[in-house]
Structure formats: structure tokens, C-alpha cells
Design a protein around this motif. Sequence first.
Motif, PDB file in Angstrom:
ATOM      1  N   UNK A  32      -8.461 -16.947  -0.386  1.00 12.55           N
ATOM      2  CA  UNK A  32      -8.702 -15.766  -1.227  1.00 12.55           C
ATOM      3  C   UNK A  32      -7.429 -15.236  -1.868  1.00 12.55           C
ATOM      4  N   UNK A  33      -6.342 -15.258  -1.112  1.00 12.35           N
ATOM      5  CA  UNK A  33      -5.041 -14.817  -1.628  1.00 12.35           C
ATOM      6  C   UNK A  33      -3.961 -15.319  -0.699  1.00 12.35           C
ATOM      7  N   UNK A  34      -2.730 -15.262  -1.164  1.00  7.57           N
ATOM      8  CA  UNK A  34      -1.554 -15.487  -0.322  1.00  7.57           C
ATOM      9  C   UNK A  34      -0.609 -14.334  -0.624  1.00  7.57           C
ATOM     10  N   UNK A  35      -0.269 -13.571   0.402  1.00  2.00           N
ATOM     11  CA  UNK A  35       0.603 -12.443   0.153  1.00  2.00           C
ATOM     12  C   UNK A  35       1.019 -11.750   1.426  1.00  2.00           C
ATOM     13  N   UNK A  36       1.591 -10.599   1.256  1.00  2.00           N
ATOM     14  CA  UNK A  36       2.100  -9.794   2.361  1.00  2.00           C
ATOM     15  C   UNK A  36       1.357  -8.478   2.406  1.00  2.00           C
TER      16      UNK A  36
ATOM     17  N   UNK B 131      -2.332   6.452   6.396  1.00  2.00           N
ATOM     18  CA  UNK B 131      -1.290   5.562   5.885  1.00  2.00           C
ATOM     19  C   UNK B 131      -1.839   4.842   4.660  1.00  2.00           C
ATOM     20  N   UNK B 132      -0.946   4.197   3.942  1.00  4.02           N
ATOM     21  CA  UNK B 132      -1.300   3.404   2.765  1.00  4.02           C
ATOM     22  C   UNK B 132      -1.192   1.938   3.130  1.00  4.02           C
ATOM     23  N   UNK B 133      -2.220   1.158   2.779  1.00  3.41           N
ATOM     24  CA  UNK B 133      -2.150  -0.297   2.925  1.00  3.41           C
ATOM     25  C   UNK B 133      -1.633  -0.868   1.611  1.00  3.41           C
ATOM     26  N   UNK B 134      -0.473  -1.491   1.683  1.00  4.41           N
ATOM     27  CA  UNK B 134       0.156  -2.080   0.504  1.00  4.41           C
ATOM     28  C   UNK B 134       0.077  -3.595   0.592  1.00  4.41           C
ATOM     29  N   UNK B 135      -0.376  -4.215  -0.484  1.00 10.49           N
ATOM     30  CA  UNK B 135      -0.386  -5.669  -0.606  1.00 10.49           C
ATOM     31  C   UNK B 135       0.605  -6.084  -1.683  1.00 10.49           C
TER      32      UNK B 135
ATOM     33  N   UNK C  47       8.544   2.871   5.437  1.00 13.74           N
ATOM     34  CA  UNK C  47       7.661   1.760   5.803  1.00 13.74           C
ATOM     35  C   UNK C  47       7.311   1.891   7.270  1.00 13.74           C
ATOM     36  N   UNK C  48       6.010   1.780   7.565  1.00  8.74           N
ATOM     37  CA  UNK C  48       5.573   1.946   8.947  1.00  8.74           C
ATOM     38  C   UNK C  48       5.444   0.621   9.684  1.00  8.74           C
ATOM     39  N   UNK C  49       4.917  -0.392   8.959  1.00  9.45           N
ATOM     40  CA  UNK C  49       4.608  -1.645   9.648  1.00  9.45           C
ATOM     41  C   UNK C  49       4.443  -2.762   8.628  1.00  9.45           C
ATOM     42  N   UNK C  50       4.965  -3.952   8.975  1.00  9.17           N
ATOM     43  CA  UNK C  50       4.837  -5.118   8.115  1.00  9.17           C
ATOM     44  C   UNK C  50       6.189  -5.482   7.530  1.00  9.17           C
ATOM     45  N   UNK C  51       6.242  -6.349   6.551  1.00 14.68           N
ATOM     46  CA  UNK C  51       5.163  -7.136   5.953  1.00 14.68           C
ATOM     47  C   UNK C  51       4.658  -8.242   6.889  1.00 14.68           C
ATOM     48  N   UNK C  52       3.412  -8.646   6.649  1.00 14.56           N
ATOM     49  CA  UNK C  52       2.776  -9.685   7.437  1.00 14.56           C
ATOM     50  C   UNK C  52       1.974 -10.567   6.483  1.00 14.56           C
ATOM     51  N   UNK C  53       2.098 -11.879   6.655  1.00 23.07           N
ATOM     52  CA  UNK C  53       1.380 -12.775   5.757  1.00 23.07           C
ATOM     53  C   UNK C  53      -0.124 -12.522   5.846  1.00 23.07           C
ATOM     54  N   UNK C  54      -0.757 -12.465   4.684  1.00 21.22           N
ATOM     55  CA  UNK C  54      -2.187 -12.152   4.611  1.00 21.22           C
ATOM     56  C   UNK C  54      -2.869 -13.113   3.650  1.00 21.22           C
TER      57      UNK C  54
END
Length: 1019
Positions: free
Chosen positions: A862-866, A970-974, A767-774
Motif C-alpha cells: 500500500x505504501x512505503x514510508x515512516x 497527538x498527531x500521526x505524521x506519515x 517529536x513523541x515517537x518514531x519514525x518507524x517503517x510503515x
Amino acid sequence: MSKLRDWDNLEVLHRNRLDSRAYFTSYKDVDSALNLKNKNRKGLKLLNGMWKFHYSSTPEESPQNFYEKDFDSRDWDDIRVPGNWQLQGYGYPHYTDLIYPFPVDPPRVPSENPTGCYRRNFYVPEDWNGLQVILRFEGVDSGFHLWINGKEVGYSQGSRMPSEFDITPYINIGENLLAVRVYQWTDGSYLEDQDMWWLSGIFRDVSLIAREKVHVEDFFVKTQLDENYEDGILNIETKLANVDSIEYRDCKLRYILFDENLSKVGETAIDLDLSFQCEKTVSIDIPVNKPCKWSAESPYLYNLLMILEDLKGNILEVVPSKIGFRTVEVKDGNFLVNGVPIMLKGVNRHEIHTDLGRAVPFHSMEQDVILMKKHNINAVRTSHYPNHPRFYELCDKYGLYVIDEADLECHGFELMGDISQISKDPAWEKAYIDRIERMVERDKNHPSIIMWSLGNESGFGSNFKAMTNWCHDRDYTRLVHYEGDFDVEVADVVSTMYSSHEKMEEYGKKENMDKPHILCEYAHAMGNGPGGLKEYWDIFYKYKRLQGGFVWEWVDHGIRRYTEDGREYFAYGGDFGDEPNNSNFCCDGLLRPDRTPTPGLVQYKKIIEPVKVEEIDLSKGQVKVKNIYDFISLDHLNLAWNISGDGKVLQSGIFNMPRIEAHESKVVTIPFDFEKKYNLSTDLWLNIEFVLAVDTPWANKGHVVAWEQFKLSSEYKLPVLNIESIPNVDVKEDYKFIYVKGCNFNLIFNKLKGQICGWNYEGVDILKEGPKLNLWRAPIDNDMYMIKHWKEKGIHQVQHRIDNVEMNIDDKQAIVNIKTFISPPNGDWALECRYIYKIYGSGHVELSIKGNPKGKLPESFPKIGLQMKLPKYMSRVKWYGRGPGESYIDSKEANPFNIYNSTVDELYTPYVYPQDNGNRTDVKWVSFTDERGMGFSVIAEENLNFSAHYYTTEDIEKAKHLSDLNKRDFITLNIDYKHHGLGSNSCGPVPLPQHRLKAKEFRFNTRWEPYSRGDVDGI
């Protein structure tokens, strides 16, 4: 005012065009006609191929006398016919939805009227001497003049209808010259303002037809069934050419009806001299005892031969026709086919090909029809014009109900303040009737056509009443449809567009309605969507007078193009400098432009499947199977079943379905061993598939028609951590970072950002960075009318303030408590959020997220997530949840529960206009690993959503085409808690209330586990 030209003169719809007639081909003998042997077609020669071409911006600038035989066209370009000139290097494609791309001053058209001059030679063989030779154009956009050997023959307009000319007086045996001048704009263009590309030229087949002086000019077959829909009568009206000639008195007309196996069913003959001298049309009846009836489910076709002979028995021509016995009528508030109220599970289909424009090849038409059948679609509306004549042959053969629509739309007048401006103007009446007359006469013999549609989005007025009167007078065997007849003055069915679920409930409840209701357009399939299909069909089945609808639409209209470095993309409005335009509004289909099915089509197939299953007693394997077909029983299907768990099939079998008649149900027992026990810690599923028992013309044996899934047991639980066996955790802290070290892992928190900035397991970064609320997603097309509100509320620009980071430690775990304040710049609302991380020495991480919205909140999120970043090599994905395809809260029924494997690339759904995509919903756990099996899993306390891309949300939002996207390193993971639904609000309703993500207090918990497994099996 200057003198009107043919192309902007309402009094000139044509010059010397022959009367409209049915589309058919003659053959030399009976065997050829029965087997449709092309080499024995009588007197037919296609003129498709390479023609000489000259393009000019006005008719006046086109070469003078170009139609003369001695005109030198050797330096002209070559162009393919059929084809659109804009796709062959002349002018440019122009896309509008309802905007006329020229000043509105009917019937006048622009002086800058692009014009194409065509020339080609053709050969008339010696054996055509003495025959009548007809030149036929199946489609020319928008109008054209015609010359043969330097002599003007005629003029015609009306783009998507045939035009025939008798060129017998103008031709010679041997070499001849054909010259055509085509105009992009005519007064007919005011009637051709459909939502599609403006494309010009000779775009359908051109052919020469040679006939004996006495020949079958036209015919009209009508089938009637008795009041019990059992016995039938085939009525045939035959129009003969040159009835006043001497040759006419020496002819006989024989009619032979064969079944589909070519066994003779009936025969009759007419001696023209004795019985019908000097009559132009003869009418005969052939009674048929208990005919096999045609329907979309069972498209049984008889074979009719009309044989014209001289009195010596010599065959002059044989005209074949496929006959389907069926009736269409309205009774007791429903429209019936063969006495049965049917459901229209339809789509709207434009004619478009990603490379060839409107010159759609036959194999593409057939591909469309087969795809429709494979996806349980039973009806098509030819929006918004008559399709190529061979398309209807395919609908007859494979079985699709058709609403055949006239080439008539004047939508742009809506922007002028009166959409009915010319629809109520008597000066246009002749032009309106011309549109319906030519369609009906061409297509009248196709059993697949159950309704004639007067056109689309053109208001209402006296001209539509005149069209209806003409239509009813000519053909009593079909219904008349027109959505713009809001008060249902003349239409036989009530038809609306994009009515919401609530509206359809209201329509269904209406009492004392003597006409049925359909949605001629609904579920706008633009980009990611549509959502809410299941709820529409729940309503359709709930109310008797609702009889289905047609999804808008079948295929994206994107035109294939390539970037300079060779990357493919699909162009839409504005990509050719076409102004004004409606951007990507033409990309709103269930198929991508290359005819790859979208997730929306897979979802539609599931929702409209013709077999439904209900649980009775699963402990005994008992389920109730309901036949949703309107006509056929279920014994053409096999039932395949299996018991699965943990991604493995544990039992399976297949058996023949019992005979369950249409609209009936029966309890069926699945013969699995329900006493057998399995040592599993996951859910056990019963999976049922209804598959074709034999090959069909549109799919092979084993094709899945319908399926259902039932949970037999719920064994899955969030694994319990054995605290006693967990190693100790080592934690260090400075002003900026928290360093957590445990068994084979290192995890670093950035306290200033309130998030992980590195996670290493067994020496590998996972894991490079996060999780962060999105809260934001790359807007989908169906967010079209929500985006303004969301952006006004600043959801796309929220900033995260870190208010507090606390850390507590014991031997087994480190607890990091992060308090954040999330709000947009100058925002009038905020989200107070708390992250609680519990990091165990074993490497397990428990993450709890709590959010408390406050202030003047948005209507929805729109969404609630990380959201987080992974190294690009973490590309292998495995999950337990719905799959294998994309799914969202209001579009997920097509995806059963199982364990699935994929890659990040394969998760992506390539919509023409990039937008949020690739979500998987109702997921219990998901893992991401590298190729060697090193990675981590995320386990949900409740179901979660996830998606992963090589692009950021911002990358996807900014891109206009797929070719604009460049992979990141990198990969953006939600990992998402919930999503706002898809709906169809690009041209339809917003998501239903239960699918909207309201801004309210929330909490969700997940567990994260790093692991290394070479075989990547399980988690």
C-alpha cells in the motif's frame, strides 16, 4: 393463485391516465410568456405543501373509504409533498446496488407492501368554470390510485415519469378533496432496480392545470441544418385538443420566433378552420437564415411563442418554448453535433439530496449544473431515469449535453442467472415501451438532449429492440444509446462501462467500425479517487472513434444524520437496519453528500480543461496554446501569468487572448522579463491561467478555466551542512536508551524499539515517537479488491524485530545504525531494513532507510514510508510541493507546485467512509510547528509524500463514519517514500502498472532539522 391487483398486473400500466406530452406552461399574454412571469401563468396551481398522511404496512391495512369526503382524517399525521415518506418518519430508507429487496417472482410483489394514504383539500376558483382541469403528478414512487371527491379517477405506475388525469368531471367550483393511495411496490419495481436508495411517496411536484376547451395539447420542435450546417429550418408539430368541437373552427394558431434578445426572426400563422379542419396535429416550417447554433459551449436559445387566438384576435393561451438549433448524427464512425465530432466530458447524475432524498429542490439542480460548468464538465447522463423536467431547462440554458435515460433497470436478475429474463419476455414489451415513450414525449423539445438511453444494466432482448424501433420512429433527430446492447444491434453508439485503459486502447485501434465509442460509466469516484484520469484522456484524444465518457458518479448518496451528541455524519446502506444492503457503495461521487467538491472533482476539472499549453522556448516566454473546445474560440478568455519562486510572486501580468479557433493552436509570448535575475536558492516557476474575460451565467469574470505551470530553472538543492561550524554532540548510552545532546536539543533513542522516543528543542517537545517503517494505509474504497490480498499477506500485521543497534560517535555527530527484520505472523515474506541516523550537534538529523524484500512477496505494498507521533500542538504545516489539495501518484495534476501553509485539520479530506486521505505528493520539504513557530522540517533528497492526522491509521480503518473518529492527544505524521496508486477498482480497473508499488529493494534519504522562527517563513 389470488387475483392480480392493479399494482402487480402486467396488463395494467395505468387507468385513465392521459396521453404523454411535452412539459410546458401556458401564459395569458405574449409579454408574460417571453419573460416567464409566474404570476401570469395561465391556469396553473401547485398543490405542494402539507398533506394529511396515513402509513400502513400493507394496502389491505390502509383505512377503508379514506377517500370519502366525510372521512375524518384529523388525527392523521402531516407530511410534506413533495417528499419521501422514509425521510419523514415512516418505514426506512433501503439501499441496494443490484439486489431486489424482495423475493423475485415477476410480476408479483410482496404482500407486505408499505402503503401511504394522502389527503388534501384544494380550491377551484370561479373563473375555472367551463375549463378542462388536469391533475398532474411529476413523480410518484412506485404506483398510486387517485380519487377526487370520493370518486375513483385512475391509476398509474412508473416512478420517475409524469402522470396526468382529466379531473373535470369530478370537481366542483370551490372546495374539493384529493385522495391518493401510494404503493411502495408494483410490478414496475422490477424495472426500477437502480443503484440507489429505495424511497417512496409523492416526491415531485403536484399541480392543477386549467385549460380552455381548445388548447395546445402537445408540440414537438425539430431543428434541421443544411448540409453545410449554415441555414436552418424550424419544424413545429402542434397537437390540438378537441379538434372536433365547434370552438375549433374559430381559432387561429400563430408562431413567432425571437432571438435571445427578443428581436423577431420569423412568424407564420395557421387558420385552423380553412387549412386544418378535423386534423389533430398541424405541422409548419419556419426557415432561419444562418441561425446561431446551440452547443454546450455556446448554448444559444431562440424564443418560440405559439399563440392560440380566436378569430377576433383574443388570446386564448400563449405557449413559450426555448429553441436550440443543432443537429446530431453519426458519420464516418463519429457522432457529430452541428457537423463536429465532440468529446463528452461527462458525469452520471442521480437525483438525490442529503436531507430531502429524491425531492430535489430547483436551487440544488441549478447548483449542480453550475458546479459542472465550473469544473469543465460538458455532459450529463441522467442515470438511470428521467430527471425532474426543470433540470433539462437548466441544461439548455447553461449548456450541457444530455443522455436522457429511461426509468428502466432490472439488474437484480443478474443474480438469478439471467439478467435478460424479462427483457426478452414479450409479456413485458408494453411496459418497456411505456418507459421510453413517456420520457421521449415529455423531454423531446430540449436541445440539450442528444441521445435517448433505453435504460441500464437490464440485459438485452426483444423488448429493447421494440423500444428502439419506437424511438427511431418517433424522433429521428437524436441517437439511441444502450450499453447492454453488447453486439450493437440497435444502438447508434458503442457504449461500455469501466473498460480499462488497455481495453480502450484496443477499442480505439479497431478498424472498419462505423459507430463511435463512449464510456457511459468509468473512473468510479468512490471515496479517495479516482486515479488514472489523465491516462484515460490521453487515450481518448489519441483515437478518432473514442468520444469521451461519463464518470461514475456526480454526488454521494449519503443521508445526513446526527449522533445523540449532535455530531453530523452521512448514512449509507445498513445504517437504517436495511437488509440486504450494499453498504457505502452509494457514496461514490465527485461531490460529498452536502455537495462539497472532492479532490476527485478538482482533478477531473484539470484533466478535461479545454485549453492545453506546450513549451516552445521558455527563455523567450514562448508557449503553444491549443484550443480543445469543439466550437468556440479562445478570445472569451484572458491569460493571467506570473513568475514565482520561494512562495512569492516575482512578476505578473494579464492580457487578452488572441482569437484561436476550436481545435487550432497558436504560439503566444508571455511578456515577462526573462533577463531579470533573482537571488533565490529554489525553483523558479512560470504559472499561466486562462480566466474568463467577462461574466457568464455560470461564473464571474476571472474564473479559472484552465492553467499550466512550467519550471524555468531548478535552483533548489539539498542544503549543504557546514561541518566545521557545527557544535559538538554529547552522547550517553545504557542498556535501553541512547541519549544525544547538542546545541539546544535533546534526542532519545529506545534501542529495544529501534526508534526515537523523544525529541526536545529549546525546551519544547517536537517529536513523541518514531519514525518507524510503515507499509499500511487505512484502506481506501478503491483498494476494495486489493485488501484481501494485502491482508492475506499480512501487510497490516507486520511486526518489527530489532536485530541490532550500533552507535558510533565523533565530535560532530552520532551515528545510530539499526537493523530490523519486518514480517507478519507466520509470514512467508520479510523485509530486511536498515535505518542509519546521523545526528549532528546542530540538531540536524540525516536519516537513510534501506529495505530489501525477500520471500514470497506481496504483489504490491500500500505504501512505503515512516510513521511517527507528534505533540498535538505541532499543528501548523508548511511545505514546498504539490498543493494545496490532496494528491497521489495517479491523481496529482490538479495541484501545482508552490509553498503552502495549512493546519493538520485542514489537511484532512472528510470522505463519508473514513479512509486514507490528505496525502501531499512531490514534496521537497515540509515543516511542522506550534503556533509560535517552534518545530522541525523534513527535507527530501528526492520527492516525498506526507500526511498528518489527529487519528491513527487504525482509528481511520476501524471507523465507519466520520462521527466515529475522536481526536487523539497527538498527531500521526506519515513521511512516505512511495504510495500504491488509487485507481478506481471499487468498480473499475486497478492502478496502471506505473502506479503500482511493487515489492522490491528501496532506499530513501531525508534530513530533519529542528528550528524556531516566530514568523514561520521558509525553512
